[in-house]
Design a protein around this motif. Structure first.
Motif, PDB file in Angstrom:
ATOM      1  N   ILE A 149       0.744  -1.147   0.079  1.00 26.10           N
ATOM      2  CA  ILE A 149      -0.192   0.036   0.013  1.00 26.10           C
ATOM      3  C   ILE A 149       0.881   1.216  -0.001  1.00 26.10           C
ATOM      4  CG2 ILE A 149      -1.818   1.349   1.218  1.00 26.10           C
ATOM      5  CD1 ILE A 149      -2.613  -1.553  -0.027  1.00 26.10           C
ATOM      6  N   GLU A 150       2.055   1.329   0.724  1.00 28.90           N
ATOM      7  CA  GLU A 150       3.212   2.276   0.782  1.00 28.90           C
ATOM      8  C   GLU A 150       3.746   2.647  -0.587  1.00 28.90           C
ATOM      9  OE1 GLU A 150       4.155   4.550   2.726  1.00 28.90           O
ATOM     10  OE2 GLU A 150       3.799   3.890   4.905  1.00 28.90           O
ATOM     11  N   GLU A 151       3.692   1.352  -1.483  1.00 34.41           N
ATOM     12  CA  GLU A 151       4.305   1.524  -2.823  1.00 34.41           C
ATOM     13  C   GLU A 151       3.256   2.514  -3.744  1.00 34.41           C
ATOM     14  OE1 GLU A 151       5.933   1.409  -6.662  1.00 34.41           O
ATOM     15  OE2 GLU A 151       6.865   1.125  -4.631  1.00 34.41           O
ATOM     16  N   ILE A 152       2.019   2.027  -3.423  1.00 29.63           N
ATOM     17  CA  ILE A 152       1.108   2.612  -4.509  1.00 29.63           C
ATOM     18  C   ILE A 152       0.486   3.894  -3.777  1.00 29.63           C
ATOM     19  CG2 ILE A 152       0.505   0.318  -5.519  1.00 29.63           C
ATOM     20  CD1 ILE A 152      -2.135  -0.001  -4.087  1.00 29.63           C
ATOM     21  N   ARG A 153       0.962   4.513  -2.833  1.00 28.06           N
ATOM     22  CA  ARG A 153      -0.023   5.541  -2.079  1.00 28.06           C
ATOM     23  C   ARG A 153       0.002   6.661  -2.956  1.00 28.06           C
ATOM     24  NH1 ARG A 153       3.473   7.389   3.166  1.00 28.06           N
ATOM     25  NH2 ARG A 153       1.491   8.807   3.125  1.00 28.06           N
ATOM     26  N   ASP A 154       0.994   7.088  -3.795  1.00 27.55           N
ATOM     27  CA  ASP A 154       0.806   8.173  -4.619  1.00 27.55           C
ATOM     28  C   ASP A 154      -0.327   7.825  -5.781  1.00 27.55           C
ATOM     29  OD1 ASP A 154       1.728  10.741  -5.998  1.00 27.55           O
ATOM     30  OD2 ASP A 154       2.003   9.322  -7.771  1.00 27.55           O
ATOM     31  N   ALA A 155      -0.144   6.857  -6.351  1.00 26.58           N
ATOM     32  CA  ALA A 155      -1.379   6.322  -7.174  1.00 26.58           C
ATOM     33  C   ALA A 155      -2.687   6.587  -6.478  1.00 26.58           C
ATOM     34  CB  ALA A 155      -1.143   5.126  -7.965  1.00 26.58           C
ATOM     35  N   LEU A 156      -2.657   5.844  -5.255  1.00 23.97           N
ATOM     36  CA  LEU A 156      -3.953   5.992  -4.503  1.00 23.97           C
ATOM     37  C   LEU A 156      -4.415   7.333  -4.351  1.00 23.97           C
ATOM     38  CD1 LEU A 156      -3.587   3.439  -1.843  1.00 23.97           C
ATOM     39  CD2 LEU A 156      -4.852   2.922  -3.915  1.00 23.97           C
ATOM     40  N   ALA A 157      -3.487   8.398  -4.029  1.00 22.43           N
ATOM     41  CA  ALA A 157      -4.049   9.744  -3.930  1.00 22.43           C
ATOM     42  C   ALA A 157      -4.582  10.248  -5.156  1.00 22.43           C
ATOM     43  CB  ALA A 157      -2.749  10.574  -3.101  1.00 22.43           C
ATOM     44  N   ARG A 158      -4.114  10.095  -6.258  1.00 22.33           N
ATOM     45  CA  ARG A 158      -4.299  10.485  -7.731  1.00 22.33           C
ATOM     46  C   ARG A 158      -5.537  10.049  -7.892  1.00 22.33           C
ATOM     47  NH1 ARG A 158       0.211  12.598 -11.040  1.00 22.33           N
ATOM     48  NH2 ARG A 158       1.974  12.744  -9.630  1.00 22.33           N
ATOM     49  N   GLN A 159      -5.989   8.793  -7.595  1.00 21.68           N
ATOM     50  CA  GLN A 159      -7.158   8.047  -8.058  1.00 21.68           C
ATOM     51  C   GLN A 159      -8.292   8.607  -7.265  1.00 21.68           C
ATOM     52  OE1 GLN A 159      -8.206   4.117  -6.910  1.00 21.68           O
ATOM     53  NE2 GLN A 159      -8.301   3.609  -8.840  1.00 21.68           N
ATOM     54  N   SER A 160      -8.061   8.859  -5.974  1.00 22.68           N
ATOM     55  CA  SER A 160      -8.856   9.497  -5.025  1.00 22.68           C
ATOM     56  C   SER A 160      -9.586  10.868  -5.275  1.00 22.68           C
ATOM     57  CB  SER A 160      -8.352   9.223  -3.634  1.00 22.68           C
ATOM     58  OG  SER A 160      -9.149   9.937  -2.772  1.00 22.68           O
ATOM     59  N   SER A 161      -8.359  11.785  -5.807  1.00 20.21           N
ATOM     60  CA  SER A 161      -8.722  13.309  -6.460  1.00 20.21           C
ATOM     61  C   SER A 161      -9.629  13.078  -7.523  1.00 20.21           C
ATOM     62  CB  SER A 161      -7.302  13.833  -6.601  1.00 20.21           C
ATOM     63  OG  SER A 161      -6.720  13.981  -5.591  1.00 20.21           O
ATOM     64  N   PHE A 162      -9.208  11.947  -8.432  1.00 22.92           N
ATOM     65  CA  PHE A 162      -9.939  11.944  -9.629  1.00 22.92           C
ATOM     66  C   PHE A 162     -11.598  11.498  -9.541  1.00 22.92           C
ATOM     67  CE2 PHE A 162     -11.260   9.384 -13.311  1.00 22.92           C
ATOM     68  CZ  PHE A 162     -10.888  10.253 -14.363  1.00 22.92           C
TER      69      PHE A 162
END
Length: 218
Positions: A149-162
């Motif tokens: 989950i730490e590895e994909i945290r940036d992607a999760l944040a971007r998806q969440s904003s989307f």
């Protein structure tokens, strides 16, 4: 917002707005659709996110393509990849968290939910959302899950904003997060798994509402 997005998307697809052409100003679109400028702004952001337009500061929004990107990229990972990985990682992780969580984990999750419910700034809320999912992985007691989950945290944040471009999605996410925390607090593995499964299904549905299910790669 979804209605404005769908109409503009269809108009671009039909060629009513040619590639390279400037879209009408926010105020003109708001008047045309009978909505506020904030709704139009959300729709324009979504158009840009799926690759149909580009925004140039001080100049306006221009058509960049006639068909949307079916599988948008969030940081280093595609939407499809994130959806698949989250299903297979975060759902069982939440069950483990319900069985293994510590008091410190519970306190942090409760604090995060309360802060998200009162947070009004989008960027801050997204950061809390990402930390929420990392904390659940930490509560599972499995270091590998936490690192994933730490590895994909940036992607999760971007998806969440989307997906939060959809009106009311952030508020509904707060409700879903609260249900997850209640299940973990109760130590109910089955309910925790079900709550996370429903949450991720709602995220995917929101993603499809913007991107369009017919355009996404299978």
């Amino acid at each position: 917002m979804e209605a404005v997005l769908a109409d503009l998307r269809d108009a671009i697809g039909r060629g009513e707005y040619a590639i390279g052409e400037k879209l009408p100003a926010e105020s003109a679109l708001a008047q045309h659709y009978g909505v506020s400028r904030s709704v139009v702004r959300e729709a324009l952001r979504a158009l840009q996110a799926i690759g149909l337009t580009r925004s140039h500061t001080g100049k306006g929004t221009f058509v960049a393509a006639s068909t949307a990107v079916g599988n948008p990229i969030f940081g280093s990972y595609s939407a499809r990849d994130l959806v698949e990985v989250r299903r297979h990682v975060e759902i069982p992780v939440t069950g483990y968290a319900a069985a293994r969580r510590s008091e410190d984990d519970l306190d942090l999750l409760a604090q995060l939910v309360e802060r998200m419910e009162t947070e009004t700034e989008d960027l801050a809320w997204t950061a809390l959302d990402t930390l929420f999912h990392i904390t659940i992985a930490q509560a599972s007691g499995n270091e590998v899950f936490r690192r994933v989950i730490e590895e994909i945290r940036d992607a999760l944040a971007r998806q969440s904003s989307f997906v939060n471009q959809l009106r009311g999605r952030r508020e509904q996410s707060n409700v879903e997060h609260r249900r997850i925390v209640r299940a973990i607090l109760a130590g109910s593995e089955d309910e925790a798994v079900a709550a996370m499964r429903d949450h991720l299904a709602a995220v995917e549905a929101s993603l499809q509402a913007i991107v369009g299910p017919e355009d996404r790669d299978e």
